[in-house]
Design a protein around this motif. Structure first.
Motif, PDB file in Angstrom:
ATOM      1  N   GLY A  38     -25.091  55.915  76.962  1.00 53.31           N
ATOM      2  CA  GLY A  38     -23.863  56.285  76.255  1.00 53.31           C
ATOM      3  C   GLY A  38     -23.939  56.013  74.763  1.00 53.31           C
ATOM      4  O   GLY A  38     -23.686  56.911  73.946  1.00 53.31           O
ATOM      5  N   PRO A  39     -24.282  54.793  74.349  1.00 50.50           N
ATOM      6  CA  PRO A  39     -24.387  54.522  72.916  1.00 50.50           C
ATOM      7  C   PRO A  39     -25.503  55.317  72.225  1.00 50.50           C
ATOM      8  O   PRO A  39     -25.369  55.706  71.067  1.00 50.50           O
ATOM      9  CB  PRO A  39     -24.690  53.020  72.858  1.00 50.50           C
ATOM     10  CG  PRO A  39     -24.203  52.482  74.149  1.00 50.50           C
ATOM     11  CD  PRO A  39     -24.383  53.578  75.141  1.00 50.50           C
ATOM     12  N   VAL A  40     -26.597  55.566  72.935  1.00 51.76           N
ATOM     13  CA  VAL A  40     -27.694  56.341  72.353  1.00 51.76           C
ATOM     14  C   VAL A  40     -27.234  57.761  72.057  1.00 51.76           C
ATOM     15  O   VAL A  40     -27.452  58.289  70.958  1.00 51.76           O
ATOM     16  CB  VAL A  40     -28.925  56.349  73.294  1.00 51.76           C
ATOM     17  CG1 VAL A  40     -29.994  57.283  72.779  1.00 51.76           C
ATOM     18  CG2 VAL A  40     -29.455  54.947  73.486  1.00 51.76           C
ATOM     19  N   VAL A  41     -26.579  58.385  73.014  1.00 49.08           N
ATOM     20  CA  VAL A  41     -26.078  59.750  72.816  1.00 49.08           C
ATOM     21  C   VAL A  41     -25.013  59.763  71.722  1.00 49.08           C
ATOM     22  O   VAL A  41     -24.988  60.660  70.866  1.00 49.08           O
ATOM     23  CB  VAL A  41     -25.520  60.323  74.141  1.00 49.08           C
ATOM     24  CG1 VAL A  41     -24.783  61.628  73.915  1.00 49.08           C
ATOM     25  CG2 VAL A  41     -26.647  60.527  75.135  1.00 49.08           C
ATOM     26  N   HIS A  42     -24.157  58.766  71.707  1.00 46.23           N
ATOM     27  CA  HIS A  42     -23.108  58.700  70.689  1.00 46.23           C
ATOM     28  C   HIS A  42     -23.704  58.580  69.291  1.00 46.23           C
ATOM     29  O   HIS A  42     -23.213  59.197  68.342  1.00 46.23           O
ATOM     30  CB  HIS A  42     -22.174  57.530  70.978  1.00 46.23           C
ATOM     31  CG  HIS A  42     -20.998  57.443  70.052  1.00 46.23           C
ATOM     32  ND1 HIS A  42     -20.096  58.474  69.915  1.00 46.23           N
ATOM     33  CD2 HIS A  42     -20.583  56.465  69.223  1.00 46.23           C
ATOM     34  CE1 HIS A  42     -19.174  58.120  69.031  1.00 46.23           C
ATOM     35  NE2 HIS A  42     -19.458  56.899  68.602  1.00 46.23           N
ATOM     36  N   SER A  43     -24.771  57.807  69.139  1.00 46.92           N
ATOM     37  CA  SER A  43     -25.383  57.648  67.815  1.00 46.92           C
ATOM     38  C   SER A  43     -26.166  58.898  67.406  1.00 46.92           C
ATOM     39  O   SER A  43     -26.224  59.217  66.228  1.00 46.92           O
ATOM     40  CB  SER A  43     -26.293  56.423  67.792  1.00 46.92           C
ATOM     41  OG  SER A  43     -27.402  56.616  68.643  1.00 46.92           O
ATOM     42  N   VAL A  44     -26.741  59.615  68.351  1.00 44.74           N
ATOM     43  CA  VAL A  44     -27.516  60.817  68.023  1.00 44.74           C
ATOM     44  C   VAL A  44     -26.588  62.003  67.759  1.00 44.74           C
ATOM     45  O   VAL A  44     -26.732  62.712  66.757  1.00 44.74           O
ATOM     46  CB  VAL A  44     -28.512  61.152  69.156  1.00 44.74           C
ATOM     47  CG1 VAL A  44     -29.152  62.508  68.946  1.00 44.74           C
ATOM     48  CG2 VAL A  44     -29.567  60.074  69.272  1.00 44.74           C
ATOM     49  N   VAL A  45     -25.635  62.236  68.644  1.00 45.83           N
ATOM     50  CA  VAL A  45     -24.773  63.412  68.554  1.00 45.83           C
ATOM     51  C   VAL A  45     -23.573  63.139  67.647  1.00 45.83           C
ATOM     52  O   VAL A  45     -23.093  64.045  66.977  1.00 45.83           O
ATOM     53  CB  VAL A  45     -24.309  63.843  69.967  1.00 45.83           C
ATOM     54  CG1 VAL A  45     -23.369  65.025  69.913  1.00 45.83           C
ATOM     55  CG2 VAL A  45     -25.499  64.160  70.836  1.00 45.83           C
ATOM     56  N   GLY A  46     -23.095  61.912  67.637  1.00 51.58           N
ATOM     57  CA  GLY A  46     -21.950  61.578  66.817  1.00 51.58           C
ATOM     58  C   GLY A  46     -20.664  61.429  67.599  1.00 51.58           C
ATOM     59  O   GLY A  46     -19.664  60.983  67.061  1.00 51.58           O
ATOM     60  N   HIS A  47     -20.665  61.835  68.842  1.00 58.71           N
ATOM     61  CA  HIS A  47     -19.498  61.691  69.707  1.00 58.71           C
ATOM     62  C   HIS A  47     -19.972  61.622  71.151  1.00 58.71           C
ATOM     63  O   HIS A  47     -21.041  62.119  71.480  1.00 58.71           O
ATOM     64  CB  HIS A  47     -18.498  62.845  69.519  1.00 58.71           C
ATOM     65  CG  HIS A  47     -19.090  64.192  69.766  1.00 58.71           C
ATOM     66  ND1 HIS A  47     -19.203  64.743  71.023  1.00 58.71           N
ATOM     67  CD2 HIS A  47     -19.608  65.104  68.910  1.00 58.71           C
ATOM     68  CE1 HIS A  47     -19.768  65.940  70.933  1.00 58.71           C
ATOM     69  NE2 HIS A  47     -20.033  66.182  69.666  1.00 58.71           N
ATOM     70  N   PRO A  48     -19.168  61.002  72.010  1.00 63.91           N
ATOM     71  CA  PRO A  48     -19.580  60.920  73.416  1.00 63.91           C
ATOM     72  C   PRO A  48     -19.471  62.276  74.108  1.00 63.91           C
ATOM     73  O   PRO A  48     -18.645  63.114  73.752  1.00 63.91           O
ATOM     74  CB  PRO A  48     -18.592  59.926  74.024  1.00 63.91           C
ATOM     75  CG  PRO A  48     -17.422  59.930  73.113  1.00 63.91           C
ATOM     76  CD  PRO A  48     -17.927  60.281  71.747  1.00 63.91           C
ATOM     77  N   ILE A  49     -20.349  62.503  75.068  1.00 62.10           N
ATOM     78  CA  ILE A  49     -20.336  63.742  75.841  1.00 62.10           C
ATOM     79  C   ILE A  49     -19.854  63.408  77.249  1.00 62.10           C
ATOM     80  O   ILE A  49     -20.555  62.729  77.998  1.00 62.10           O
ATOM     81  CB  ILE A  49     -21.737  64.383  75.883  1.00 62.10           C
ATOM     82  CG1 ILE A  49     -22.200  64.702  74.476  1.00 62.10           C
ATOM     83  CG2 ILE A  49     -21.720  65.625  76.763  1.00 62.10           C
ATOM     84  CD1 ILE A  49     -23.609  65.222  74.399  1.00 62.10           C
ATOM     85  N   PRO A  50     -18.655  63.875  77.599  1.00 65.64           N
ATOM     86  CA  PRO A  50     -18.136  63.569  78.940  1.00 65.64           C
ATOM     87  C   PRO A  50     -18.996  64.199  80.029  1.00 65.64           C
ATOM     88  O   PRO A  50     -19.413  65.355  79.921  1.00 65.64           O
ATOM     89  CB  PRO A  50     -16.737  64.191  78.944  1.00 65.64           C
ATOM     90  CG  PRO A  50     -16.408  64.454  77.515  1.00 65.64           C
ATOM     91  CD  PRO A  50     -17.705  64.614  76.800  1.00 65.64           C
TER      92      PRO A  50
END
Length: 77
Positions: A38-50
């Motif tokens: 979750g944090p990895v995707v949030h830092s790469v994409v900029g927002h969480p992906i449900p």
């Protein structure tokens, strides 16, 4: 009468234990995948992906199943 009830109880328990174990295991794996990625995707994409944790959990389970099937299948042949 009491013996029949005991047999029904034990049979129900034997049927439900693998189901409960599977649900518990999938929930734990989902939680671990979601916490780690979750944090990895949030830092790469900029927002969480449900739903990404669920999708990755399903892919992980499929991958383990394919690996186990091929590994066991090769040993049997």
């Amino acid at each position: 009468m009491l013996g029949t009830l005991r047999n029904y109880f034990l049979t129900g328990l034997i049927v439900l234990l693998p189901i409960i174990g599977t649900v518990y295991t999938v929930r734990v794996v989902f939680g671990v995948v979601d916490v780690i990625l979750g944090p990895v995707v949030h830092s790469v994409v900029g927002h969480p992906i449900p739903g990404l944790g669920f999708a990755l959990t399903v892919l992980l389970i499929l991958g383990v199943g394919a690996f186990a099937t091929n590994l066991v299948g090769r040993r049997l042949l």
